[in-house]
Motif scaffolding. Structure first.
Motif, short mmCIF file in Angstrom:
data_model
loop_
_atom_site.label_atom_id
_atom_site.label_comp_id
_atom_site.label_asym_id
_atom_site.label_seq_id
_atom_site.Cartn_x
_atom_site.Cartn_y
_atom_site.Cartn_z
N THR A 171 15.15 -14.05 4.96
CA THR A 171 15.36 -15.20 4.09
C THR A 171 14.82 -16.45 4.77
O THR A 171 15.13 -16.73 5.93
N GLU A 172 14.03 -17.21 4.04
CA GLU A 172 13.33 -18.36 4.62
C GLU A 172 14.28 -19.37 5.25
O GLU A 172 13.97 -20.00 6.26
N THR A 173 15.45 -19.54 4.67
CA THR A 173 16.41 -20.52 5.19
C THR A 173 17.00 -20.10 6.54
O THR A 173 17.66 -20.92 7.20
N ARG A 174 16.78 -18.86 6.94
CA ARG A 174 17.31 -18.38 8.22
C ARG A 174 16.28 -18.49 9.34
O ARG A 174 16.55 -18.09 10.47
N VAL A 175 15.10 -19.01 9.01
CA VAL A 175 14.01 -19.11 10.00
C VAL A 175 13.69 -20.57 10.27
O VAL A 175 13.50 -21.36 9.33
N PHE A 176 13.64 -20.94 11.54
CA PHE A 176 13.27 -22.30 11.95
C PHE A 176 12.13 -22.17 12.96
O PHE A 176 12.31 -21.64 14.06
N LYS A 177 10.95 -22.65 12.61
CA LYS A 177 9.76 -22.46 13.43
C LYS A 177 9.45 -23.72 14.23
O LYS A 177 9.42 -24.83 13.69
N ILE A 178 9.19 -23.52 15.52
CA ILE A 178 8.88 -24.63 16.43
C ILE A 178 7.55 -24.34 17.13
O ILE A 178 7.34 -23.24 17.65
#
Length: 203
Positions: free
Chosen positions: A61-68
């Motif tokens: 789910t996109e809301t569970r991914v945070f890309k840095i």
């Protein structure tokens, strides 16, 4: 891919056997190590050249991914003719790390650099604009720290070596700064990933 399978299994609370890659031999060590997340609200950190590849997180789910995106974004103008380019900054970091933790010579690191750059253009740069946060990991003092570590390595590159001209260019850059000791670098600094003795070392 295996990474995607493992990520999804971990998020389901399962245990996976994570491969252990030996950077010196170029092969995996043994069957791997069992790994699981300690709790339902745990944070899983993925790091590496392929981490921004959407294939690895397409089933999450996109809301569970945070890309840095973390990279040294250099803007250090040493004098009218010398500047620390971001690509050279990363190359010097890599050269130091490759020697200390992988046993590679400067010549070997330089000879592999074009391949590394092609990998970046394929796996990193197309996705870097889709991240949630950008971190500039460069430090203004970093060139002084790297100088005593990589200068002797670059000096060993012989004139007959195809990488000799690039080695001389980097030596010219390093000649513009004074060396500084590694002990002034905080143990929690990201620079420690490349020079060792960091609080989070895992090489």
């Amino acid at each position: 891919p295996l990474v995607s399978e493992h990520v999804n299994a971990l998020l389901r609370g399962q245990t996976v056997m994570t491969p252990v890659y030996n950077m010196k031999t170029g092969f995996r060590d043994g069957p791997g190590k069992p790994f699981c997340l300690p709790g339902a609200n745990s944070i899983l950190v993925m790091e590496g050249i392929h981490s921004l590849n959407p294939t690895y997180t397409s089933m999450i789910t996109e809301t569970r991914v945070f890309k840095i995106y973390i990279s040294p974004l250099s803007a250090l103008q040493i004098d009218e003719t010398h500047a620390l380019r971001t690509t050279d900054h990363r190359l010097l970091r890599r050269m130091c790390r490759d020697y200390l933790f992988r046993g590679h010579s400067a010549s070997r690191t330089l000879s592999m650099w074009d391949k590394v750059r092609r990998g970046e253009h394929r796996w990193i740069f197309p996705h870097q604009d889709n991240v949630d946060w950008v971190v500039n990991s460069g430090c203004e003092y970093e060139l002084r720290i790297l100088k005593p570590l990589v200068e002797p390595l670059l000096a060993q590159v012989q004139p007959a070596d195809p990488c000799f001209r690039k080695a001389q260019s980097l030596l010219s850059l390093l000649s513009q700064v004074n060396a500084a000791p590694c002990h002034v670098v905080p143990s929690t600094s990201l620079v420690r990933e490349f020079i060792g003795d960091g609080a989070f070392d895992h090489h």
